[in-house]
Design an enzyme around this catalytic site. Structure first.
Site, PDB file in Angstrom:
ATOM      1  N   ASP A  15       0.825  -1.120  -0.141  1.00  0.00           N
ATOM      2  CA  ASP A  15      -0.072  -0.078  -0.006  1.00  0.00           C
ATOM      3  C   ASP A  15       0.863   1.236   0.048  1.00  0.00           C
ATOM      4  OD1 ASP A  15      -2.217   1.457   0.057  1.00  0.00           O
ATOM      5  OD2 ASP A  15      -2.804   1.040   2.296  1.00  0.00           O
ATOM      6  N   GLY A  16       0.376   2.273  -0.568  1.00  0.00           N
ATOM      7  CA  GLY A  16       1.091   3.643  -0.468  1.00  0.00           C
ATOM      8  C   GLY A  16       1.714   4.154  -1.891  1.00  0.00           C
ATOM      9  N   ASN A  17       1.203   3.372  -2.943  1.00  0.00           N
ATOM     10  CA  ASN A  17       2.102   3.916  -4.111  1.00  0.00           C
ATOM     11  C   ASN A  17       1.286   5.170  -4.623  1.00  0.00           C
ATOM     12  OD1 ASN A  17       3.077   1.302  -4.261  1.00  0.00           O
ATOM     13  ND2 ASN A  17       1.593   0.675  -5.983  1.00  0.00           N
ATOM     14  N   ARG A  19       0.312   7.733  -2.655  1.00  0.00           N
ATOM     15  CA  ARG A  19       0.900   8.732  -1.613  1.00  0.00           C
ATOM     16  C   ARG A  19       2.272   9.067  -2.244  1.00  0.00           C
ATOM     17  NH1 ARG A  19      -0.991   5.761   3.355  1.00  0.00           N
ATOM     18  NH2 ARG A  19      -1.771   4.271   1.802  1.00  0.00           N
ATOM     19  N   ARG A  28      -0.133   9.233 -10.278  1.00  0.00           N
ATOM     20  CA  ARG A  28      -0.349   8.073  -9.387  1.00  0.00           C
ATOM     21  C   ARG A  28       0.623   6.599 -10.099  1.00  0.00           C
ATOM     22  NH1 ARG A  28      -3.667   7.477  -5.374  1.00  0.00           N
ATOM     23  NH2 ARG A  28      -4.045   5.176  -5.841  1.00  0.00           N
ATOM     24  N   HIS A  32       2.894   3.400  -8.901  1.00  0.00           N
ATOM     25  CA  HIS A  32       2.766   1.941  -9.217  1.00  0.00           C
ATOM     26  C   HIS A  32       4.102   1.306  -9.954  1.00  0.00           C
ATOM     27  CE1 HIS A  32      -1.333   2.069  -7.728  1.00  0.00           C
ATOM     28  NE2 HIS A  32      -1.875   2.874  -8.855  1.00  0.00           N
ATOM     29  N   GLU A  62     -11.763  -5.009  -5.519  1.00  0.00           N
ATOM     30  CA  GLU A  62     -12.585  -3.528  -5.460  1.00  0.00           C
ATOM     31  C   GLU A  62     -11.816  -2.719  -6.032  1.00  0.00           C
ATOM     32  OE1 GLU A  62     -11.729  -5.487  -2.719  1.00  0.00           O
ATOM     33  OE2 GLU A  62     -13.637  -6.061  -1.886  1.00  0.00           O
ATOM     34  N   ARG A  66     -11.493   1.956  -9.400  1.00  0.00           N
ATOM     35  CA  ARG A  66     -10.486   3.239  -9.629  1.00  0.00           C
ATOM     36  C   ARG A  66     -10.625   3.704 -10.883  1.00  0.00           C
ATOM     37  NH1 ARG A  66      -5.148   2.545  -6.207  1.00  0.00           N
ATOM     38  NH2 ARG A  66      -6.203   1.939  -4.433  1.00  0.00           N
ATOM     39  N   LEU A 126      11.011 -20.682  -4.500  1.00  0.00           N
ATOM     40  CA  LEU A 126      10.073 -19.639  -3.941  1.00  0.00           C
ATOM     41  C   LEU A 126       8.817 -19.630  -4.540  1.00  0.00           C
ATOM     42  CD1 LEU A 126       9.752 -17.247  -2.033  1.00  0.00           C
ATOM     43  CD2 LEU A 126      10.504 -15.819  -3.849  1.00  0.00           C
ATOM     44  N   ARG A 189      -5.634  -2.358   8.392  1.00  0.00           N
ATOM     45  CA  ARG A 189      -6.655  -3.100   8.094  1.00  0.00           C
ATOM     46  C   ARG A 189      -6.394  -4.314   7.023  1.00  0.00           C
ATOM     47  NH1 ARG A 189      -7.749   1.950   6.542  1.00  0.00           N
ATOM     48  NH2 ARG A 189      -7.304   2.230   4.247  1.00  0.00           N
ATOM     49  N   GLU A 202       0.737 -13.610  11.895  1.00  0.00           N
ATOM     50  CA  GLU A 202       1.193 -12.430  12.673  1.00  0.00           C
ATOM     51  C   GLU A 202       1.180 -11.292  11.836  1.00  0.00           C
ATOM     52  OE1 GLU A 202       2.227 -12.397  15.851  1.00  0.00           O
ATOM     53  OE2 GLU A 202       1.594 -14.404  15.955  1.00  0.00           O
TER      54      GLU A 202
END
Ligand code: FPP
Length: 241
Positions: A15-17, A19, A28, A32, A62, A66, A126, A189, A202
């Site tokens: 999260d936060g790209n 901002r 924006r 990304h 969701e 956008r 991986l 969240r 965790e």
């Protein structure tokens, strides 16, 4: 120095790209783009730390809400990422798995995903889960539909249904539950991400915006994880006896 207790599966809400872009006076999509570079750094970090599974929340059900231009740009970034990374994934023994309702993604993206999944299916150094058009609630609905179909067509006996069987119907069926969930950018969240699978995960919250999340930040998250006592419903005393 004692070795760090490394989580088997780390899942990340990147999260936060937006901002980050705003703070740098950029559109924006540049956030990304920089976020895609952070993905590459974190895959390398996961590899170096010996994490066996990593899941990245790249596009939620969701996120279609956008602006159209941002959605289209995100899909283009994903396509370029897949084209560029296939060779790297193969070279480094990494397997790609897509988690989500892939049939609703653009055809070009679906093709690239299938191709990359096929090219990497034999590897296990991986496993990289890419959550795309993902939402926990749709995942549960899709699982219930498949269970109903299998029951009606005689492939599943409802008396045999327990959580171990149910989890085989989730997009994540080939991966263990996440031991650690990281969310960047200071938000607190889960946003419809791995809600069933995170029952005993965790959670680590970082204030750093995703484009700035680097190997050192990933290491800090692993260090915090290593210091946690996981009890899975037991008492602390039971764990030591
Ligand atoms: C959340 O930041 C991020 C997303 C919705 C997209 C995540 C996508 C990437 C990191 C790049 C593409 C991914 C891959 C795997 C190549 P935000 O836009 O909600 O940020 P904001 O909350 O600051 O607006």
């Amino acid at each position: 120095m004692t070795a760090l207790k490394i989580p088997q599966h780390v899942a990340i809400i990147m999260d936060g790209n937006g901002r980050w872009a705003e703070q740098h006076g950029l559109p924006r999509i540049e956030g990304h783009r920089k976020g895609t570079q952070a993905v590459e750094h974190i895959l390398k970090a996961a590899e170096d730390f010996g994490v066996k599974n990593i899941t990245l929340f790249a596009f939620s059900v969701e996120n279609w809400n956008r602006p159209k231009l941002e959605v289209a740009a995100l899909m283009q970034l994903l396509d370029s990422f897949l084209k560029e990374q296939e060779e790297q994934l193969v070279k480094r023994g990494m397997r790609l798995r897509v988690l989500g309702r892939t049939s609703e993604l653009p055809t070009s993206t679906q093709k690239l995903l299938r191709k990359t999944e096929q090219a990497t299916q034999a590897f296990d150094k991986l496993t990289v889960g890419l959550a795309l058009n993902y939402g926990s609630r749709t995942e549960v609905v899709d699982a219930v539909k498949a269970i109903t179909r299998d029951t009606q067509e005689g492939r599943l006996d409802l008396n045999e249904l327990d959580y171990d069987v149910f989890r085989q119907y989730l997009y994540t069926k080939e991966m263990p539950d996440p031991d650690l969930i990281i969310r960047t950018s200071g938000e607190c969240r889960l946003s419809n991400f791995l809600l069933l699978q995170s029952a005993y995960s965790e959670i680590y919250l970082s204030d750093v915006l995703w484009p700035d999340f680097d190997q050192a930040e990933f290491g800090a998250a692993l260090k915090a994880y290593a210091s946690r006592e996981r009890r899975f419903g037991k008492t602390a005393q039971q764990l030591t006896s």
